[in-house]
Design a protein around this motif. Structure first.
Motif, short mmCIF file in Angstrom:
data_model
loop_
_atom_site.label_atom_id
_atom_site.label_comp_id
_atom_site.label_asym_id
_atom_site.label_seq_id
_atom_site.Cartn_x
_atom_site.Cartn_y
_atom_site.Cartn_z
N ILE A 37 -37.13 12.33 -15.76
CA ILE A 37 -37.45 10.91 -15.64
C ILE A 37 -38.93 10.71 -15.88
N VAL A 38 -39.25 9.86 -16.83
CA VAL A 38 -40.63 9.53 -17.15
C VAL A 38 -40.87 8.10 -16.68
N PRO A 39 -41.70 7.90 -15.64
CA PRO A 39 -41.86 6.56 -15.07
C PRO A 39 -42.83 5.67 -15.82
N LYS A 40 -42.63 4.37 -15.63
CA LYS A 40 -43.55 3.32 -16.06
C LYS A 40 -43.91 3.39 -17.52
N MET A 41 -42.87 3.49 -18.35
CA MET A 41 -43.05 3.38 -19.80
C MET A 41 -43.04 1.90 -20.16
N MET A 42 -44.13 1.20 -19.91
CA MET A 42 -44.18 -0.24 -20.14
C MET A 42 -44.21 -0.55 -21.63
N THR A 43 -43.20 -1.27 -22.11
CA THR A 43 -43.10 -1.63 -23.52
C THR A 43 -42.76 -3.10 -23.61
N ILE A 44 -42.57 -3.55 -24.82
CA ILE A 44 -42.24 -4.95 -25.02
C ILE A 44 -40.92 -5.33 -24.37
N SER A 45 -40.05 -4.33 -24.16
CA SER A 45 -38.76 -4.59 -23.54
C SER A 45 -38.81 -4.45 -22.02
N ALA A 46 -40.01 -4.27 -21.46
CA ALA A 46 -40.21 -4.15 -20.01
C ALA A 46 -39.46 -2.97 -19.42
N CYS A 47 -39.42 -1.87 -20.16
CA CYS A 47 -38.77 -0.65 -19.67
C CYS A 47 -39.72 0.04 -18.69
N THR A 48 -39.21 0.39 -17.51
CA THR A 48 -40.06 1.00 -16.49
C THR A 48 -39.81 2.50 -16.32
N PHE A 49 -38.66 2.99 -16.77
CA PHE A 49 -38.35 4.41 -16.74
C PHE A 49 -37.56 4.78 -17.99
N VAL A 50 -37.77 6.00 -18.45
CA VAL A 50 -36.93 6.58 -19.49
C VAL A 50 -36.36 7.88 -18.92
N VAL A 51 -35.08 8.10 -19.11
CA VAL A 51 -34.41 9.30 -18.60
C VAL A 51 -33.93 10.12 -19.79
N MET A 52 -34.33 11.40 -19.82
CA MET A 52 -34.00 12.26 -20.96
C MET A 52 -33.23 13.49 -20.51
N ASP A 53 -32.42 14.03 -21.42
CA ASP A 53 -31.68 15.25 -21.13
C ASP A 53 -32.53 16.47 -21.46
#
Length: 198
Positions: A22-38
């Motif tokens: 889990i990578v927190p606070k990936m603030m982008t234009i889509s207001a994404c706050t977390f990205v979860v990767m395998d």
């Protein structure tokens, strides 16, 4: 350990342990706050927020399809969150409720079918600031997932403050990720209240 029944869906269960970064606070234009990767750095989930101060957070799959949304219950002593399927808020789509204990940092999880709420169906114990927590089945000592901090080179573009959730076999990992995000949200809320009081 016997397989857990799926909470969100069978498609989010695997016969072996699953490690999700889990990578927190990936603030982008889509207001994404977390990205979860395998384990292969493929995006599995994104955690976003509708563009409104009172809007719920939402768990999306890699194609940005809503999986669940979690709504904060206002004026709640227990920092309650209600989680619904997709982007619904219909009572028929309620999946589970998360409540913080008044006396410690434990979060108790009650499935929608558990209407009496005499005993929790799952519980979360841990420390968000240390990026460490354990999720148990019911009131037992059976561990179904654990979170810990990870520092890895090669992901500076995504940020170094990453952590890994190990989801045990036959456990719904979309459900687990939702619980982790709720833990973060409640912890952040507690810190804001503490700063305001100070």
């Amino acid at each position: 350990m016997a397989p857990e029944a799926p909470v969100v869906g069978n498609q989010f269960m695997a016969p072996c342990s699953v490690d999700l970064t889990i990578v927190p606070k990936m603030m982008t234009i889509s207001a994404c706050t977390f990205v979860v990767m395998d384990a292969n750095d493929n995006i599995v989930f994104k955690v976003g927020k509708f563009m409104s101060p009172l809007a719920p957070r939402i768990l999306l799959d890699a194609a940005a399809t809503p999986i669940v949304s979690f709504h904060k219950k206002s004026m709640s002593l227990h920092s309650t969150r209600k989680v619904y399927r997709g982007d619904s808020k219909d009572s028929r789509d309620l999946l589970f409720t998360v409540k913080k204990s008044l006396f410690n940092t434990t979060l108790n999880v009650f499935l929608a079918s558990n209407t009496k709420k005499e005993h929790c169906d799952f519980k979360i114990r841990g420390n968000w600031s240390e990026k460490s927590c354990t999720i148990y089945s019911g009131t037992s000592s059976n561990v179904i997932a654990q979170m810990h901090r990870r520092h890895r080179l090669g992901r500076t573009a995504l940020g170094n403050d990453q952590f890994v959730v190990t989801v045990f076999p036959h456990v719904d990992y979309a459900f687990i990720i939702t619980l982790i995000v709720i833990l973060e949200e409640i912890s952040e809320q507690g810190q804001m209240i503490g700063r305001a009081a100070g």
